[in-house]
Design a protein around this motif. Structure first.
Motif, mmCIF file in Angstrom:
data_model
loop_
_atom_site.group_PDB
_atom_site.id
_atom_site.type_symbol
_atom_site.label_atom_id
_atom_site.label_comp_id
_atom_site.label_asym_id
_atom_site.label_seq_id
_atom_site.Cartn_x
_atom_site.Cartn_y
_atom_site.Cartn_z
ATOM 1 N N TRP A 1 -4.362 6.390 2.661
ATOM 2 C CA TRP A 1 -3.681 5.699 1.560
ATOM 3 C C TRP A 1 -4.060 6.274 0.211
ATOM 4 O O TRP A 1 -5.112 6.915 0.043
ATOM 5 N N PRO B 1 0.830 -1.211 0.000
ATOM 6 C CA PRO B 1 0.000 0.000 0.000
ATOM 7 C C PRO B 1 0.866 1.263 0.000
ATOM 8 O O PRO B 1 1.896 1.316 0.662
ATOM 9 N N LEU C 1 -5.419 -0.904 5.532
ATOM 10 C CA LEU C 1 -6.039 -0.589 4.245
ATOM 11 C C LEU C 1 -7.033 -1.656 3.807
ATOM 12 O O LEU C 1 -8.150 -1.350 3.384
#
Length: 221
Positions: free
Chosen positions: A220, A104, A164
């Motif tokens: 993110w 990520p 995430l």
């Protein structure tokens, strides 16, 4: 809490993020292999080829890189490099190779101290009313809420560090959420008004009144 400590907690949120993995099966190219002498022989001489079926598969480091090796007994072996970025293991007549998804990518991370009645942004991080994602609402001295703004969403869930992957699939709402449902140490998933997945940790809620909410967050890409 010191700023450096809050930044560290914000960055630590990435520890809960995991990418999905994709697996592929790579078969050995031959069911059996034939080994023989190929040099010219004088008249009257001949050779008997050695034919062996697949007897073993193994993953071995060759020249600093993992290689997939198919062994055919005394007939010898054939090999190839493992796919780039994959982890492979022997599996019957071939190899099972798992490629990890790209790690990520963080868009923004850090710590924020948000006074009650102020708004804050988790795309770029800041206590600001411009493009704010959430508002720290104080209806009374005891009734305190986090209110999504400008299309942002929030999802408390089980308050664990979901990262995430977990926050991407979390159920979220545009309704306000009571601060009483987010005690110190809670991890909260959200989606910013720019559509990014984010997660924040409630690091502290100051005593007395007015209150200040201290969080560490990671947003993110």
């Amino acid at each position: 809490m010191h700023t450096i400590a809050k930044l560290a907690i914000g960055a630590a949120l990435l520890a809960g993020a995991t990418g999905s993995a994709q697996a592929e099966f790579i078969s050995c190219p031959l069911d059996q292999a034939r080994r023989t002498i190929t040099d010219p022989l004088p008249g009257g001489w001949w050779t008997t080829p050695i034919v062996n079926r697949l007897s073993e598969t193994r993953v071995q480091d060759i020249g600093g890189k993992p290689a997939l090796i198919c062994v055919y007994g005394s007939s010898g072996s054939v090999q190839r490099e493992a796919p780039e970025g994959s982890t492979c293991r022997s599996a019957g007549s071939g190899f099972e190779c798992t490629a990890s998804a790209p790690a990520p990518r963080t868009f923004s991370t850090g710590g924020l101290d948000v006074p009650q009645t102020y708004a804050f942004d988790l795309d770029r991080g800041g206590v600001t009313s411009d493009g704010a994602d959430f508002w720290f609402q104080a209806e009374t001295a005891d009734l305190l809420y986090i209110v999504p703004r400008n299309g942002a969403r929030i999802g408390i869930g089980d308050r664990s560090n979901r990262g995430l992957a977990g926050c991407s699939s979390a159920r979220m709402t545009t309704d306000r959420v009571s601060l009483g449902d987010m005690p110190t140490g809670s991890y909260v998933c959200a989606r910013t008004n720019e559509g990014r997945v984010t997660q924040f940790r409630v690091n502290a809620i100051s005593p007395g009144s007015p209150k200040t909410l201290s969080i560490g967050y990671t947003t993110w890409q």
